[in-house]
Design an enzyme around this catalytic site. Sequence first.
Site, short mmCIF file in Angstrom:
data_model
loop_
_atom_site.label_atom_id
_atom_site.label_comp_id
_atom_site.label_asym_id
_atom_site.label_seq_id
_atom_site.Cartn_x
_atom_site.Cartn_y
_atom_site.Cartn_z
N TRP A 136 0.79 -1.22 0.00
CA TRP A 136 0.00 0.00 0.00
C TRP A 136 0.83 1.27 0.00
O TRP A 136 0.32 2.36 -0.26
CB TRP A 136 -0.91 0.03 1.24
CG TRP A 136 -0.19 -0.32 2.50
CD1 TRP A 136 -0.17 -1.54 3.12
CD2 TRP A 136 0.66 0.54 3.29
NE1 TRP A 136 0.63 -1.48 4.24
CE2 TRP A 136 1.14 -0.22 4.37
CE3 TRP A 136 1.03 1.88 3.18
CZ2 TRP A 136 2.00 0.31 5.33
CZ3 TRP A 136 1.90 2.42 4.13
CH2 TRP A 136 2.37 1.63 5.19
N ASN A 137 2.13 1.20 0.33
CA ASN A 137 2.84 2.44 0.61
C ASN A 137 3.11 3.31 -0.62
O ASN A 137 3.10 4.53 -0.55
CB ASN A 137 4.14 2.18 1.40
CG ASN A 137 5.07 1.24 0.69
OD1 ASN A 137 4.67 0.43 -0.14
ND2 ASN A 137 6.35 1.33 1.02
N ALA A 162 -2.73 -4.57 -1.92
CA ALA A 162 -3.02 -4.50 -0.49
C ALA A 162 -4.50 -4.18 -0.29
O ALA A 162 -5.09 -3.40 -1.04
CB ALA A 162 -2.15 -3.44 0.17
N SER A 163 -5.07 -4.75 0.76
CA SER A 163 -6.52 -4.65 0.96
C SER A 163 -6.99 -3.27 1.40
O SER A 163 -8.20 -3.03 1.42
CB SER A 163 -6.97 -5.70 2.00
OG SER A 163 -6.79 -7.00 1.48
N GLY A 212 6.77 -6.29 -0.14
CA GLY A 212 6.03 -6.29 1.11
C GLY A 212 6.88 -6.72 2.28
O GLY A 212 8.11 -6.57 2.28
N SER A 213 6.23 -7.30 3.27
CA SER A 213 6.91 -7.67 4.51
C SER A 213 7.70 -8.96 4.34
O SER A 213 7.47 -9.75 3.42
CB SER A 213 5.88 -7.86 5.62
OG SER A 213 5.08 -9.00 5.36
N GLU A 234 10.96 -8.02 -3.11
CA GLU A 234 11.52 -6.80 -2.53
C GLU A 234 10.84 -6.62 -1.19
O GLU A 234 9.66 -6.33 -1.10
CB GLU A 234 11.27 -5.60 -3.46
CG GLU A 234 12.09 -4.37 -3.06
CD GLU A 234 11.31 -3.38 -2.23
OE1 GLU A 234 11.48 -3.39 -0.98
OE2 GLU A 234 10.54 -2.60 -2.80
N CYS A 268 10.43 1.43 2.20
CA CYS A 268 11.50 0.46 2.44
C CYS A 268 12.87 1.08 2.23
O CYS A 268 13.83 0.70 2.90
CB CYS A 268 11.33 -0.75 1.52
SG CYS A 268 9.82 -1.69 1.81
N GLU A 367 12.84 -2.92 11.54
CA GLU A 367 12.54 -1.79 10.65
C GLU A 367 11.50 -0.87 11.28
O GLU A 367 10.48 -1.32 11.79
CB GLU A 367 12.02 -2.32 9.31
CG GLU A 367 11.69 -1.23 8.31
CD GLU A 367 11.19 -1.77 6.99
OE1 GLU A 367 11.23 -1.02 6.00
OE2 GLU A 367 10.76 -2.94 6.94
#
Length: 465
Positions: A136-137, A162-163, A212-213, A234, A268, A367
Amino acid sequence: MPIATVNPATGETLEEFEPLAPAEVEHRLTAAAAAHDRYRTTTFAERARLLGRAADLLEADTDSVARTMTTEMGKPVKAARAEAAKCVKAMRWYAENAEELLADEHPAQADVTDSGASRAVVHYRPLGVVLAVMPWNFPLWQVVRFAAPALMAGNVGLLKHASNVPRTALYLEDLFRRAGYPEGCFQTLLVGSDAIEGILRDERVAAATLTGSEPAGRSVASIAGDEIKKTVLELGGSDPYLVLPSADVERAARTAVTARVQNNGQSCIAAKRFIVHADVYDDFREMFVAGMRELTVGDPLAEETDVGPLASEQGRADLEELVDDALGQGASALCGGQRPEERERGWFYSPTVLADITPKMRIHREETFGPVATLYRVADLDEALALANDTPFGLSSNVWTRDEGDIARCVRDLQAGGVFFNGMTASHPGLPFGGVKRSGYGRELSGHGIREFCNATTVWHGPTE
């Protein structure tokens, strides 16, 4: 997690979406496979025409799509407009350069003579349907930096976004449809994360890319590995920002503020750990903290806002846990360290600089996804490099120095996918982007990125009579 647009500046739910039923997912998988059978044979000229048209439409839509992004995930609207412009730039870059990047390679005859070949050629052919699991970022940019090269290579895309950014996800599908792409070439799947495994295991899906994570990356990588399918990952980053004695300290401090709080600190590749040589530490600290204090926190739709809310209530809670853990174990808050008192609604957090960090604190290794910086003093370059590499991540890095010896050491010894000297990390369509260690593998952007989802096919011709 429900699929919904929730305004992070107010906490208000604006719209909810029903996940696609299994029958509709099946229909879209069938459409994607059929589309690839046709689309893979199109010419580069035709693909460039389509992508160029998508770029033109996005450019015209900049203001409206920027407001959509801001309303869904909280980035300042001026940053959202810049994100849209960056997407337009990348689309046009790939439209102009993909044919050259994927041109046939002709090994020198001397190199293949002993194979018995009269000639040999390497062709780059598309893999097929690629599943993109996106965050989402940067809800527009993360998708476009996958979609532009993938579509120019002849692949087709399935987007599981992303939801919390469903409006942006649906906009992207509509954008490529309006540009004239054949039905099924790019589709958005409004599904929960529990549907990813079934889609990825489907034989019609050839590969996957995820931003993502770390847990999400592990999951997708393990499923794809079980199915022997190509992936590009990534993941997170805890990028170091080194300031050494020969640096322009004033410029380094000014840039450090932007490098930390870009996208409300939720990036990130944002600089997160500021590692400063003792000779310049005091000057840097004073200017950096002053710059962080001066930032305007507020309504992300207001032009004067520098830092908006975090994207979710949980995201703010996670950030607060890291800060509170550090403060409880002796860290000092040089500014911030709490929610801004004047923002009663929404998921805001004050720009923060923490000093006196020790390895026992969670924030030393984990992070920070928000406007929180950690500041370290080091005695020399050896200590700076050891601290910079003391992280499970290795996405990018920043170094401020004018000393050629320092530059050579940092290029050799920093464990990262990029080293940016005297400036902040940024992605560009002409440069490869990706990380090492737990930041993932594979590369996006540039020629490296477009070839990730291609079959490098060796074509061998025997002796002619």
